[in-house]
Write a protein that holds these residues in place. Structure first.
Motif, PDB file in Angstrom:
ATOM      1  N   GLU A   1       0.885  -1.176   0.000  1.00 52.95           N
ATOM      2  CA  GLU A   1       0.000   0.000   0.000  1.00 52.95           C
ATOM      3  C   GLU A   1       0.919   1.222   0.000  1.00 52.95           C
ATOM      4  O   GLU A   1       1.101   1.901   1.008  1.00 52.95           O
ATOM      5  CB  GLU A   1      -0.900  -0.017   1.237  1.00 52.95           C
TER       6      GLU A   1
ATOM      7  N   ASP B   1      -8.596   3.373  -5.604  1.00 54.13           N
ATOM      8  CA  ASP B   1      -9.455   3.771  -4.472  1.00 54.13           C
ATOM      9  C   ASP B   1      -8.610   3.913  -3.209  1.00 54.13           C
ATOM     10  O   ASP B   1      -8.720   3.133  -2.275  1.00 54.13           O
ATOM     11  CB  ASP B   1     -10.609   2.774  -4.273  1.00 54.13           C
TER      12      ASP B   1
ATOM     13  N   SER C   1      -2.663   6.798  -0.228  1.00 50.40           N
ATOM     14  CA  SER C   1      -2.228   5.445   0.147  1.00 50.40           C
ATOM     15  C   SER C   1      -2.949   4.472  -0.782  1.00 50.40           C
ATOM     16  O   SER C   1      -4.106   4.125  -0.568  1.00 50.40           O
ATOM     17  CB  SER C   1      -2.584   5.178   1.613  1.00 50.40           C
TER      18      SER C   1
ATOM     19  N   LYS D   1     -12.362  -5.497   9.052  1.00 54.75           N
ATOM     20  CA  LYS D   1     -13.376  -4.883   9.920  1.00 54.75           C
ATOM     21  C   LYS D   1     -13.231  -5.402  11.344  1.00 54.75           C
ATOM     22  O   LYS D   1     -14.186  -5.385  12.118  1.00 54.75           O
ATOM     23  CB  LYS D   1     -14.772  -5.171   9.353  1.00 54.75           C
TER      24      LYS D   1
ATOM     25  N   GLU E   1      -2.852   1.386  11.416  1.00 52.63           N
ATOM     26  CA  GLU E   1      -1.796   1.275  10.418  1.00 52.63           C
ATOM     27  C   GLU E   1      -0.681   2.231  10.808  1.00 52.63           C
ATOM     28  O   GLU E   1      -0.923   3.398  11.135  1.00 52.63           O
ATOM     29  CB  GLU E   1      -2.327   1.590   9.020  1.00 52.63           C
TER      30      GLU E   1
ATOM     31  N   TYR F   1       2.548   4.030   9.429  1.00 50.45           N
ATOM     32  CA  TYR F   1       3.197   4.397   8.163  1.00 50.45           C
ATOM     33  C   TYR F   1       4.691   4.567   8.436  1.00 50.45           C
ATOM     34  O   TYR F   1       5.175   5.668   8.678  1.00 50.45           O
ATOM     35  CB  TYR F   1       2.563   5.667   7.602  1.00 50.45           C
TER      36      TYR F   1
END
Ligand code: THG
Length: 378
Positions: free
Chosen positions: A63, A108, A122, A199, A204, A206
């Motif tokens: 990502e 997206d 991202s 979910k 996250e 980075y």
């Protein structure tokens, strides 16, 4: 084919965590943004239940970030998406489709505002950087577009708050969904957000220095033994149950946000300069197909489609395609995401493939709600 090895070179990049991922016993990879992305450690079922019950550390370096840096960063970010970014707060993320001038979806990403003149996209698996560079050039914008050395590590699962609090401090518990903070690890500041491609809850990180990757990984594992921490990865069964779309699988550059249910992320009335917004406004009410959820008692036998999904053939005619499917261990159903004509969805209350019948479900599936299994009308 399944046992063929992947050859590594500069086009198929390892990540800062690759050594640890190997040591943790990864058993399968895919390639995402030209980088290794683990897809399996144990069995899908054990990976799934562990994620739902404990906490996992995921190497989601793939990502990648597209950094927009300079006085026109905000202008470029807004050009790329029909979602209104004018009210985005510092360190907030927004899930936002990237669309071209014809209204088709190019990616997206989560768009993050790091400073007035600094944004990260991202990204999912497509080369957004080149689109951004082209727009910057064509519009004469004062902005640099590049991929920074940032490799996200996701901490996902119900015990993620406890593990993250031990490594980054109690303040992580106060971070709201799609919000973040700059937090320190070994003297280096990094953006930590409450987000992730499951979910089951979590964060996250980075991680901004390749050389710190193994230390960060090790610190999470050293602090998580009693939480039953394990290496994991974006998990196909869980994400299908949760209705998270996968760019390149469920949708691509030949689909519009309307067809993929992403029109809810378009601000049609906003007074913004977005490349795709005029086209998308003109498209309202004109869509002819839609992504729907299907649920079968077992995986239907189907012919493969040209692009790697499965063709849906009704009365000798290919009318649509299953784009992703996976077993739901929670609902004991084979779940699928399919692109089908609206005419078929609205004229039939169900579809039968290989002798099995499914209603049309919204994405995300709503089995847990009262209205579960009701028919879906567009
Ligand atoms: N995290 C980061 N980068 C990413 C992903 C991620 N890049 C690739 C891919 N995932 C981008 N796609 C998505 C898809 C869904 C979500 C996030 C990224 C997501 N959606 C929530 C939902 O559908 O419920 C919330 C969306 C909203 O309402 O704002 O989380 O996972 N760093």
């Amino acid at each position: 084919m399944n046992s063929t090895l992947l050859f590594f070179n500069r086009r198929v990049r390892k990540t800062p965590y690759s050594n640890r991922v190997e040591e943790a016993g990864v058993t399968a990879y895919t390639v995402y943004n030209h980088m290794l992305l683990p897809t399996l450690f144990d069995t899908p079922e054990s990976d799934y239940w562990h994620l739902c019950q404990h906490v996992q550390v995921w190497d989601v370096s793939g990502e990648r970030q597209v950094e927009l840096n300079g006085p026109d960063a905000a202008k470029l970010a807004q050009l790329m998406t029909p979602r209104d970014l004018s009210k985005i707060d510092l360190l907030q993320g927004k899930y936002a489709p990237i669309c071209n001038a014809d209204g088709f979806i190019l990616n997206d990403p989560i768009i993050i505002k790091l400073a007035e003149d600094r944004y990260w996209l991202s990204i999912a698996d497509s080369d957004v950087r080149f689109f951004a560079q082209g727009l910057a050039q064509g519009y004469g914008l004062d902005v640099k577009v590049f991929e920074p050395d940032v490799s996200p590590l996701a901490v996902q699962g119900p015990k993620a708050d406890d593990l993250m609090a031990r490594v980054f401090g109690e303040k992580v518990r106060d971070i709201r969904f799609f919000r973040g903070e700059m937090l320190e690890f070994q003297g280096v500041e990094m953006y930590v957000a409450r987000s992730g491609w499951s979910k089951q809850g979590g964060f996250e990180i980075y991680m901004p220095e390749w050389s710190l990757g193994e230390a960060l990984w090790d610190e999470l594992f050293a602090n998580g033994e009693d939480l039953n921490v394990r290496a994991g990865c974006p998990q196909g069964n869980e994400r299908l149950e949760s209705g998270l779309l996968s760019y390149g699988n469920d949708m691509d550059e030949y689909d519009t946000p309307f067809e993929c249910g992403l029109d809810s992320y378009i601000d049609f009335d906003a007074n913004i300069e977005s490349l795709s917004l005029p086209t998308l406004r003109a498209m309202i009410g004109k869509q002819t197909r839609k992504l729907v959820g299907l649920a079968f008692d077992r995986s239907p036998a189907m012919p493969p489609s040209r692009l790697g999904g499965s063709d849906i053939e009704i009365d000798g005619e290919i009318i649509g395609e299953i784009r992703s499917q996976a077993w739901s261990y929670r609902h004991n159903k084979n779940l699928a995401i399919a692109m089908l004509p609206l005419s078929y969805i609205n004229q039939n209350h169900s579809i039968t493939i290989d002798g099995q019948t499914s209603a049309f479900h919204p994405i995300p599936f709503n089995f847990d709600k009262k209205e579960a299994m009701t028919y879906f009308q567009c």
